[in-house]
Motif scaffolding. Sequence first.
Motif, PDB file in Angstrom:
ATOM      1  N   ASN A  20       0.873  -1.175   0.000  1.00  0.00           N
ATOM      2  CA  ASN A  20       0.000   0.000   0.000  1.00  0.00           C
ATOM      3  C   ASN A  20       0.910   1.224   0.000  1.00  0.00           C
ATOM      4  OD1 ASN A  20      -1.742   2.112   0.493  1.00  0.00           O
ATOM      5  ND2 ASN A  20      -2.859   1.105   2.131  1.00  0.00           N
ATOM      6  N   ASN A  22       0.427   4.479  -0.340  1.00  0.00           N
ATOM      7  CA  ASN A  22      -0.020   5.705   0.330  1.00  0.00           C
ATOM      8  C   ASN A  22      -1.494   5.555   0.694  1.00  0.00           C
ATOM      9  OD1 ASN A  22      -0.268   9.250  -0.601  1.00  0.00           O
ATOM     10  ND2 ASN A  22      -0.111   8.300   1.390  1.00  0.00           N
ATOM     11  N   GLY A  23      -1.759   5.150   1.929  1.00  0.00           N
ATOM     12  CA  GLY A  23      -3.131   4.928   2.366  1.00  0.00           C
ATOM     13  C   GLY A  23      -3.892   6.222   2.580  1.00  0.00           C
ATOM     14  N   ASP A  24      -5.193   6.173   2.359  1.00  0.00           N
ATOM     15  CA  ASP A  24      -6.076   7.325   2.553  1.00  0.00           C
ATOM     16  C   ASP A  24      -6.803   7.158   3.892  1.00  0.00           C
ATOM     17  OD1 ASP A  24      -7.931   9.333   2.518  1.00  0.00           O
ATOM     18  OD2 ASP A  24      -8.745   8.864   0.539  1.00  0.00           O
ATOM     19  N   PRO A  25      -6.487   7.977   4.908  1.00  0.00           N
ATOM     20  CA  PRO A  25      -7.121   7.823   6.226  1.00  0.00           C
ATOM     21  C   PRO A  25      -8.622   8.094   6.218  1.00  0.00           C
ATOM     22  CG  PRO A  25      -5.841   9.844   6.131  1.00  0.00           C
ATOM     23  CD  PRO A  25      -5.522   9.082   4.887  1.00  0.00           C
ATOM     24  N   GLU A  28     -10.633   4.302   4.983  1.00  0.00           N
ATOM     25  CA  GLU A  28     -10.189   3.060   5.620  1.00  0.00           C
ATOM     26  C   GLU A  28      -8.746   2.698   5.281  1.00  0.00           C
ATOM     27  OE1 GLU A  28     -13.035   0.081   4.551  1.00  0.00           O
ATOM     28  OE2 GLU A  28     -14.597   0.910   5.853  1.00  0.00           O
ATOM     29  N   ASN A  29      -7.940   3.708   5.027  1.00  0.00           N
ATOM     30  CA  ASN A  29      -6.523   3.545   4.687  1.00  0.00           C
ATOM     31  C   ASN A  29      -6.302   2.735   3.407  1.00  0.00           C
ATOM     32  OD1 ASN A  29      -3.955   4.489   5.621  1.00  0.00           O
ATOM     33  ND2 ASN A  29      -3.381   2.368   6.022  1.00  0.00           N
ATOM     34  N   ARG A  32      -4.648   5.183  -2.250  1.00  0.00           N
ATOM     35  CA  ARG A  32      -5.318   6.331  -2.867  1.00  0.00           C
ATOM     36  C   ARG A  32      -5.532   6.079  -4.366  1.00  0.00           C
ATOM     37  NH1 ARG A  32      -5.017  11.067   0.393  1.00  0.00           N
ATOM     38  NH2 ARG A  32      -3.721  10.744   2.248  1.00  0.00           N
ATOM     39  N   CYS A  45       3.414  12.902   0.826  1.00  0.00           N
ATOM     40  CA  CYS A  45       4.001  11.595   1.153  1.00  0.00           C
ATOM     41  C   CYS A  45       5.416  11.493   0.597  1.00  0.00           C
ATOM     42  CB  CYS A  45       3.105  10.488   0.592  1.00  0.00           C
ATOM     43  SG  CYS A  45       3.740   8.818   0.823  1.00  0.00           S
ATOM     44  N   LYS A 171      -6.850  -5.057   5.733  1.00  0.00           N
ATOM     45  CA  LYS A 171      -5.567  -4.632   5.186  1.00  0.00           C
ATOM     46  C   LYS A 171      -5.719  -4.533   3.677  1.00  0.00           C
ATOM     47  CE  LYS A 171      -0.645  -5.806   5.079  1.00  0.00           C
ATOM     48  NZ  LYS A 171       0.397  -6.746   5.551  1.00  0.00           N
ATOM     49  N   ALA A 218       2.513  -2.307   5.901  1.00  0.00           N
ATOM     50  CA  ALA A 218       1.842  -1.918   4.655  1.00  0.00           C
ATOM     51  C   ALA A 218       2.797  -1.900   3.471  1.00  0.00           C
ATOM     52  CB  ALA A 218       1.196  -0.541   4.816  1.00  0.00           C
TER      53      ALA A 218
END
Length: 283
Positions: A20, A22-25, A28-29, A32, A45, A171, A218
């Motif tokens: 992953n 760059n997760g998007d908070p 749900e992370n 992106r 990031c 995840k 991640a």
Amino acid sequence: MTLLSKKIDFVVIFKVKSANPNGDPLNENMPRTLADGIGEVTDVCIKRKIRNRLLDMNKDIFVQSDDYKKDKYSSLQERANEEIGKISETSDFSTKACEKWMDVRAFGQVFAYEKGSSIGIRGPVTIRTAFSKEPIIVISDQITKSVNSKSNKKGNDSDDEGMASDRMGMKHWIREAIYVFYGAMNPQLAEKTAFTDEDAKDIKDVLPKLFEKDASSARPEGSMEILKVIWFEHNSPAGQYSSAKVHSSIKIDNSGNIENEKDLENGTVESIKGLKAEIIQGW
């Protein structure tokens, strides 16, 4: 040290595999993505990773993440006050901040002070958001994120087996994708922050190893890989061509190969004729 003497453009190609990036908070992370499925890694990031690699080189960095902090300060304000004095709107404060911290003279910074206003420093180094070459496939796995930590008693937050009620989670990762981002360095703005040729070289040196020491659950070791950095050094502060023309001259296929690599090395691409590229392999 010499102030940045020539305009610089660069392109970075990297590969993501089973990670992953760059997760998007706010989602749900999950990795992106844009509406059309193209993957995204934000410029914020990318700058964070550049800062971390510069910290590895023992450079003074103002914006440090909690999990990669190299000093005792618990906030940006405390770091500023202790290192160069109380934040004020005087030009002397901006000068000292740029002299002290490499990321401030590179990317700029906004400093808030007591009167409810702020000081803005505009940096000469700009980074664009990275996008994948093709739409990405996001895979979501259900995981157990906690273990049995409570006794099996009525009235607590555990279930009948003594497990925490929020033990299950998700995840998210992508199978494989090629991403590209672009950047530039502006000598005119470098004059205002005292950004030097040596600073530019330091950033050039860390780009090929951007994801080293960046592993997490991640992003396991080896799942993020810089393939190539393409570095253009113009012959003057104003530059021979616009950054838009230089960046658009790079033709990258969906496997991360530079389609016109030989032409770039020879400086014969019609749109940027005479501007030679230095192609650096990922570390």
